[in-house]
Design a protein around this motif. Structure first.
Motif, PDB file in Angstrom:
ATOM      1  N   GLY A 146      -0.605   5.750  -4.743  1.00  0.00           N
ATOM      2  CA  GLY A 146      -0.668   5.276  -6.107  1.00  0.00           C
ATOM      3  C   GLY A 146      -0.148   6.300  -7.095  1.00  0.00           C
ATOM      4  O   GLY A 146       0.366   5.958  -8.147  1.00  0.00           O
ATOM      5  N   ALA A 156      -7.170  -4.561  -2.510  1.00  0.00           N
ATOM      6  CA  ALA A 156      -8.587  -4.926  -2.614  1.00  0.00           C
ATOM      7  C   ALA A 156      -8.793  -6.421  -2.420  1.00  0.00           C
ATOM      8  O   ALA A 156      -9.855  -6.856  -1.954  1.00  0.00           O
ATOM      9  N   PRO A 205       0.827  -1.194   0.000  1.00  0.00           N
ATOM     10  CA  PRO A 205       0.000   0.000   0.000  1.00  0.00           C
ATOM     11  C   PRO A 205       0.854   1.234   0.000  1.00  0.00           C
ATOM     12  O   PRO A 205       1.979   1.243   0.484  1.00  0.00           O
ATOM     13  N   GLU A 252      -3.298  -1.384  -6.051  1.00  0.00           N
ATOM     14  CA  GLU A 252      -4.711  -1.252  -5.699  1.00  0.00           C
ATOM     15  C   GLU A 252      -5.404  -2.615  -5.697  1.00  0.00           C
ATOM     16  O   GLU A 252      -6.207  -2.916  -4.806  1.00  0.00           O
ATOM     17  N   ARG A 253      -5.098  -3.448  -6.697  1.00  0.00           N
ATOM     18  CA  ARG A 253      -5.719  -4.766  -6.745  1.00  0.00           C
ATOM     19  C   ARG A 253      -5.280  -5.618  -5.565  1.00  0.00           C
ATOM     20  O   ARG A 253      -6.077  -6.367  -4.979  1.00  0.00           O
TER      21      ARG A 253
END
Length: 284
Positions: free
Chosen positions: A183, A199, A180, A195-196
Motif C-alpha cells: 500500500g 477486506a 494486493p 485495502e478495501r
C-alpha cells in the motif's frame, strides 16, 4: 481526478455509500466483484463532462454496511438498491445504467423489474451461467467454490474460482483491478481501495458468488426490452466463463454482443478506451 460529492442512503437492511460527479442525465455505474465506487475512477470524470455520474459500494462491501453482517444476499435486493439510488438522484427521469460483471447481473434484474425507470442498460460480461448449455457443470463449479470456502478458507476458494473462470486470479469477476500489494507504493486513494478490495473478498466469495452465479435471467422478458439493453463482452476475454455467458445471453436475445476494449477488467486495463466506448453507447 475530480473529488466526488458523497452521500449515504438508507435502504432495507443496509446503508449505501454513493458518489456523484457532474451534471446532466443520470448514469448509474454498478461495480462488480469486490470493487466499489472507486472501481470507476478511471472513467467517471470523463463521463461527468455531460452526465450526472453516480456509483456506489454495493451493500455489504466497504463503506456500505449491512444492518445484519451475516445476512444472505439476493440479486433482487441489490437491484432494488440501484433503483433507490435512481429515485433519489433522477426523480421522474429515466436513467442509464452500466453494470460490470456481478453488477451487470443486478442491472439485468433492475431492467426486468423497473423498465420504466431506465433509458438504457449496458451489462458488461454478467456471469449468467444458467443460460449456458453446460449450466449443470457451472452449478457444480459454484458449489465447489462455496464448499472450499467453508472448509478451507478464502485463498483455496479463490484458487478454485479463478481456475473455473479461466482468468487471472482475483481479477476475473470485475473487481475493478485492485490487487494486493504494498500500500505504501500507491497513491492514498488507490491504497485505500486495494485495502478495501482485499477486506471484502471473503464477503464476495462467500455470499455474492453463490447467489449471483445461480441467478436465472428472465430471457423472454428481457427479449421484449432489447431496444434499451446492450449485452457486452471484452475483446480479449473470449473463452472465459463470463464472456461465454454474456455472449450466450446476447444470442438468446437475438442480438450480437457489443465488444469493449480489453478483457473482463478492461475498465481498469484500458480506462480511456473503455470510457469512450461506453460514452458512444449512452443515449443523449
Amino acid at each position: 481526478m475530480t473529488a466526488p460529492t458523497t452521500g449515504a442512503l438508507r435502504t432495507d437492511g443496509a446503508t449505501l455509500h454513493y458518489e456523484v460527479r457532474g451534471e446532466g442525465p443520470l448514469v448509474l455505474l454498478i461495480p462488480g466483484g469486490s470493487g466499489g465506487a472507486a472501481a470507476f475512477d478511471g472513467i467517471a470524470d470523463d463521463l461527468a463532462a455531460d452526465h450526472t455520474v453516480a456509483t456506489y459500494d454495493p451493500r455489504g462491501l466497504s463503506r456500505s454496511p449491512l444492518d445484519d453482517p451475516e445476512a444472505e444476499q439476493r440479486v433482487a435486493e441489490h437491484a432494488d438498491d440501484a433503483h433507490r439510488l435512481i429515485e433519489l438522484l433522477s426523480p421522474g427521469e429515466p436513467a442509464q445504467v452500466f453494470g460490470a460483471s456481478s453488477g451487470g447481473i443486478a442491472a439485468l434484474h433492475l431492467l426486468a423489474t423497473r423498465p420504466e425507470r431506465l433509458a438504457r442498460v449496458v451489462a458488461h460480461e454478467p456471469p449468467v451461467v444458467e443460460v449456458l448449455p453446460d449450466a449443470a457443470d457451472q452449478r457444480a463449479f459454484v458449489d465447489r467454490v462455496e464448499a472450499t470456502f467453508r472448509a478451507e478458507g478464502l485463498m483455496p476458494a479463490m484458487a478454485v474460482f479463478a481456475a473455473g473462470l479461466s482468468g487471472p486470479a482475483g481479477g476475473a469477476e470485475g473487481d475493478g483491478g485492485a490487487r494486493p500489494g504494498s500500500g505504501s507504493a500507491l497513491p492514498p486513494r488507490a491504497a485505500a481501495r486495494a485495502e478495501r478490495t482485499m477486506a471484502d473478498l471473503p464477503y464476495f466469495i462467500g455470499r455474492i458468488v453463490p447467489r449471483f452465479m445461480r441467478y436465472v435471467p428472465d430471457v423472454p422478458l428481457l427479449k421484449t426490452l432489447t431496444d434499451r439493453l446492450v449485452v457486452a463482452c471484452g475483446r480479449d476475454s473470449r473463452g472465459e466463463l463470463p464472456h461465454r455467458a454474456a455472449a450466450r445471453l446476447a444470442g438468446r436475445l437475438g442480438r450480437e454482443p457489443e465488444h469493449f476494449p480489453g478483457g473482463h477488467v478492461g475498465l481498469t486495463t484500458h480506462p480511456a478506451e473503455f470510457g469512450e466506448h461506453l460514452r458512444k453507447l449512452l443515449r443523449p
